[in-house]
Design a protein around this motif. Structure first.
Motif, short mmCIF file in Angstrom:
data_model
loop_
_atom_site.label_atom_id
_atom_site.label_comp_id
_atom_site.label_asym_id
_atom_site.label_seq_id
_atom_site.Cartn_x
_atom_site.Cartn_y
_atom_site.Cartn_z
N ASP A 18 -12.78 4.37 9.28
CA ASP A 18 -13.00 3.89 7.91
C ASP A 18 -14.27 4.56 7.40
O ASP A 18 -15.24 4.70 8.15
CB ASP A 18 -13.15 2.36 7.90
CG ASP A 18 -13.04 1.78 6.50
OD1 ASP A 18 -12.11 0.99 6.27
OD2 ASP A 18 -13.89 2.12 5.63
N ASP A 64 -8.08 3.36 7.83
CA ASP A 64 -8.05 3.20 6.38
C ASP A 64 -7.18 4.31 5.80
O ASP A 64 -6.91 5.31 6.47
CB ASP A 64 -9.47 3.27 5.83
CG ASP A 64 -9.56 2.80 4.39
OD1 ASP A 64 -8.54 2.29 3.85
OD2 ASP A 64 -10.64 2.93 3.78
N VAL A 65 -6.72 4.14 4.56
CA VAL A 65 -5.87 5.16 3.95
C VAL A 65 -6.71 6.14 3.13
O VAL A 65 -6.67 7.35 3.35
CB VAL A 65 -4.79 4.52 3.06
CG1 VAL A 65 -4.01 5.60 2.31
CG2 VAL A 65 -3.83 3.69 3.91
N LYS A 66 -7.47 5.61 2.18
CA LYS A 66 -8.24 6.47 1.28
C LYS A 66 -9.61 6.76 1.89
O LYS A 66 -10.44 5.87 2.04
CB LYS A 66 -8.42 5.77 -0.07
CG LYS A 66 -7.10 5.45 -0.78
CD LYS A 66 -6.36 6.72 -1.22
CE LYS A 66 -5.13 6.36 -2.03
NZ LYS A 66 -4.35 7.55 -2.42
N ASP A 71 -7.41 12.20 4.61
CA ASP A 71 -7.17 10.77 4.43
C ASP A 71 -6.34 10.20 5.59
O ASP A 71 -5.96 10.93 6.52
CB ASP A 71 -6.50 10.48 3.08
CG ASP A 71 -5.12 11.09 2.95
OD1 ASP A 71 -4.52 11.46 3.99
OD2 ASP A 71 -4.62 11.21 1.82
N ILE A 90 -2.67 0.40 9.91
CA ILE A 90 -3.39 0.66 8.67
C ILE A 90 -4.07 -0.63 8.21
O ILE A 90 -3.44 -1.68 8.13
CB ILE A 90 -2.42 1.15 7.57
CG1 ILE A 90 -1.79 2.50 7.95
CG2 ILE A 90 -3.13 1.23 6.22
CD1 ILE A 90 -2.77 3.64 7.99
N THR A 92 -6.32 -1.60 4.99
CA THR A 92 -6.79 -1.02 3.74
C THR A 92 -6.76 -2.04 2.62
O THR A 92 -6.13 -3.10 2.74
CB THR A 92 -5.92 0.20 3.37
OG1 THR A 92 -6.46 0.84 2.21
CG2 THR A 92 -4.50 -0.23 3.09
N SER A 93 -7.41 -1.71 1.52
CA SER A 93 -7.39 -2.57 0.34
C SER A 93 -6.38 -2.08 -0.69
O SER A 93 -6.21 -2.70 -1.73
CB SER A 93 -8.78 -2.64 -0.28
OG SER A 93 -9.24 -1.35 -0.61
N THR A 99 1.07 4.08 -1.97
CA THR A 99 0.16 4.23 -0.84
C THR A 99 0.79 3.71 0.45
O THR A 99 0.67 4.32 1.51
CB THR A 99 -1.15 3.45 -1.10
OG1 THR A 99 -1.73 3.92 -2.31
CG2 THR A 99 -2.12 3.63 0.04
N TYR A 111 0.80 -2.37 8.83
CA TYR A 111 0.02 -2.19 7.61
C TYR A 111 -0.46 -3.57 7.17
O TYR A 111 0.35 -4.44 6.87
CB TYR A 111 0.92 -1.58 6.53
CG TYR A 111 0.23 -0.97 5.34
CD1 TYR A 111 0.29 0.41 5.13
CD2 TYR A 111 -0.45 -1.75 4.42
CE1 TYR A 111 -0.31 0.99 4.01
CE2 TYR A 111 -1.07 -1.18 3.31
CZ TYR A 111 -0.99 0.20 3.11
OH TYR A 111 -1.58 0.77 2.01
N TYR A 113 -3.72 -5.76 4.93
CA TYR A 113 -4.76 -5.59 3.93
C TYR A 113 -6.10 -6.06 4.48
O TYR A 113 -6.16 -6.88 5.39
CB TYR A 113 -4.39 -6.35 2.67
CG TYR A 113 -3.11 -5.87 2.04
CD1 TYR A 113 -2.84 -4.51 1.96
CD2 TYR A 113 -2.17 -6.76 1.54
CE1 TYR A 113 -1.67 -4.05 1.40
CE2 TYR A 113 -1.00 -6.32 0.97
CZ TYR A 113 -0.74 -4.96 0.90
OH TYR A 113 0.43 -4.51 0.35
N LYS A 114 -7.18 -5.53 3.89
CA LYS A 114 -8.51 -5.83 4.42
C LYS A 114 -8.91 -7.28 4.27
O LYS A 114 -9.85 -7.73 4.92
CB LYS A 114 -9.55 -4.91 3.75
CG LYS A 114 -9.53 -3.50 4.28
CD LYS A 114 -10.61 -2.63 3.68
CE LYS A 114 -10.61 -1.25 4.32
NZ LYS A 114 -11.58 -0.32 3.67
#
Length: 220
Positions: A18, A64-66, A71, A90, A92-93, A99, A111, A113-114
């Motif tokens: 990240d 993280d993705v981005k 990436d 994954i 990520t936000s 995405t 996958y 979310y944060k």
């Protein structure tokens, strides 16, 4: 010292990738209190993450993705090219379908979310390490919408009865080992069935297979 030795021997070895140091620090702080999880390294972008994964051989990568430079999606593709065995979760936000879908197509095992609950994150790590597919409901919805937009109806007719059984168990989140036990088959035979299913349905991985099964009423 005894705990550290035990975790080194038996724990799930995790790599954090990240670009935000504060995120990595927060994840490390939480994960290091887990008896069965050991953080073995950190990276701040995809390229460093790939290099660390090759050097440290973690069981699970939290990605993280981005990120600047390479990436998360590109890093996933690179790990697949290198045949790195690490399972990638994954974290990520970013919640958009554009995405989510590429990351899963690139080989992510899960996958989340944060804002996921810390205990749920630990559970997610254990789940993907065990070979399961882990998706939050919103992510599953995004994938289903994508699959629906690209058709997919009718291909299930090409599956054998055994392949349908295997597909149903994949949709239940079973690993190949668990499927082998349930159907009294060898793991090698299950892997062959999974490969045939993916080929016949034109799917990239077992995540897509699980969602295809749910969408078409083949889940157990």
């Amino acid at each position: 010292m005894a705990d550290a030795v035990r975790r080194a021997r038996n724990g799930i070895r995790v790599l954090l990738v990240d670009d935000h140091q504060v995120v990595r620090r927060g994840l490390r702080t939480f994960l290091e209190i887990q008896d069965d999880i050991e953080v073995v390294g950190e990276a701040s972008d995809g390229a460093e993450g790939v290099a660390q994964a090759e050097e440290l051989k973690p069981d699970v990568v939290l990605m993280d993705v981005k990120m600047p430079g390479m990436d998360g999606v590109e890093a996933l593709r690179k790990l697949r090219e290198l045949a790195n065995p690490a399972r990638v979760l994954i974290v990520t936000s970013f919640t958009e379908q554009r995405t989510v879908v590429p990351a899963l197509r690139a080989g992510a095992a899960g996958y989340v979310y944060k804002d996921v609950d810390p205990d749920a994150l630990a559970g997610a790590i254990r789940s993907v390490h065990a070979g399961h597919v882990l998706l939050q409901p919103e992510v599953a919805g995004a994938l289903l919408s994508q699959e629906e937009a690209h058709g997919g109806h009718g291909r299930g007719g090409s599956l054998t009865e055994r392949e349908r059984e295997v597909l149903g168990l994949i949709a239940d989140g079973r690993s190949n080992r668990e499927i082998a036990r349930a159907l009294v088959l060898s793991e090698k035979t299950v892997k062959t069935h999974v490969s045939n299913i993916l080929m016949k349905l034109d799917l990239a991985d077992r995540t897509q297979a699980a969602l295809w099964a749910v969408r078409h009423g083949m889940a157990g």
